[in-house]
Design a protein around this motif. Structure first.
Motif, PDB file in Angstrom:
ATOM      1  N   ASP A  75       0.825  -1.214   0.000  1.00 13.85           N
ATOM      2  CA  ASP A  75       0.000   0.000   0.000  1.00 13.85           C
ATOM      3  C   ASP A  75       0.856   1.260   0.000  1.00 13.85           C
ATOM      4  OD1 ASP A  75      -2.322  -1.456  -0.035  1.00 13.85           O
ATOM      5  OD2 ASP A  75      -2.717  -1.248   2.120  1.00 13.85           O
ATOM      6  N   THR A  79       0.821   3.814  -3.196  1.00 15.90           N
ATOM      7  CA  THR A  79       0.426   5.200  -2.950  1.00 15.90           C
ATOM      8  C   THR A  79       1.495   6.169  -3.446  1.00 15.90           C
ATOM      9  OG1 THR A  79      -0.862   4.552  -1.024  1.00 15.90           O
ATOM     10  CG2 THR A  79      -0.223   6.861  -1.172  1.00 15.90           C
ATOM     11  N   LYS A 125      -7.688   5.341  -6.329  1.00 15.36           N
ATOM     12  CA  LYS A 125      -7.764   5.392  -4.867  1.00 15.36           C
ATOM     13  C   LYS A 125      -9.209   5.533  -4.422  1.00 15.36           C
ATOM     14  CE  LYS A 125      -3.978   6.771  -2.920  1.00 15.36           C
ATOM     15  NZ  LYS A 125      -3.245   7.365  -1.977  1.00 15.36           N
TER      16      LYS A 125
END
Length: 100
Positions: free
Chosen positions: A48, A52, A92
């Motif tokens: 993650d 990101t 997202k």
């Protein structure tokens, strides 16, 4: 060329070094966060973090491309950034977007 167009051109030209600086800082952040990825308790948490950071870099790259493209067509394309801001970005699922 009108005063407004001259002012906008100057502002856009001043934004280019700032976006390049943000791009360099983002690349450095990816390498710094590699340590966090390797120390994370689960693979998902590390994944993650990296996803990101990498998707954020793609947004900065697209912003730079839009700014440079402005000088060819004198129009900014900000649809993608607007969609991401309000939480309907496909990459997202933001929890802070405004709901109707």
């Amino acid at each position: 060329m009108g005063l407004f167009k001259k002012v906008v051109d100057i502002i856009i030209k001043l934004m280019i070094p700032l976006v390049i600086l943000a791009l360099m800082m983002g690349i450095a952040r990816i390498f710094i966060d590699l340590r966090v990825v390797f120390k994370s308790p689960t693979i998902a948490a590390g994944f993650d973090t990296m996803v990101t950071n990498i998707l954020s870099m793609f947004i900065v790259i697209e912003l730079l491309r839009s700014i440079i493209e402005y000088f060819e067509i004198h129009r900014l394309k900000i649809t993608f950034y607007y969609r991401c801001l309000y939480g309907i970005c496909p990459e997202k699922n933001y929890d802070w977007h405004l709901s109707a």
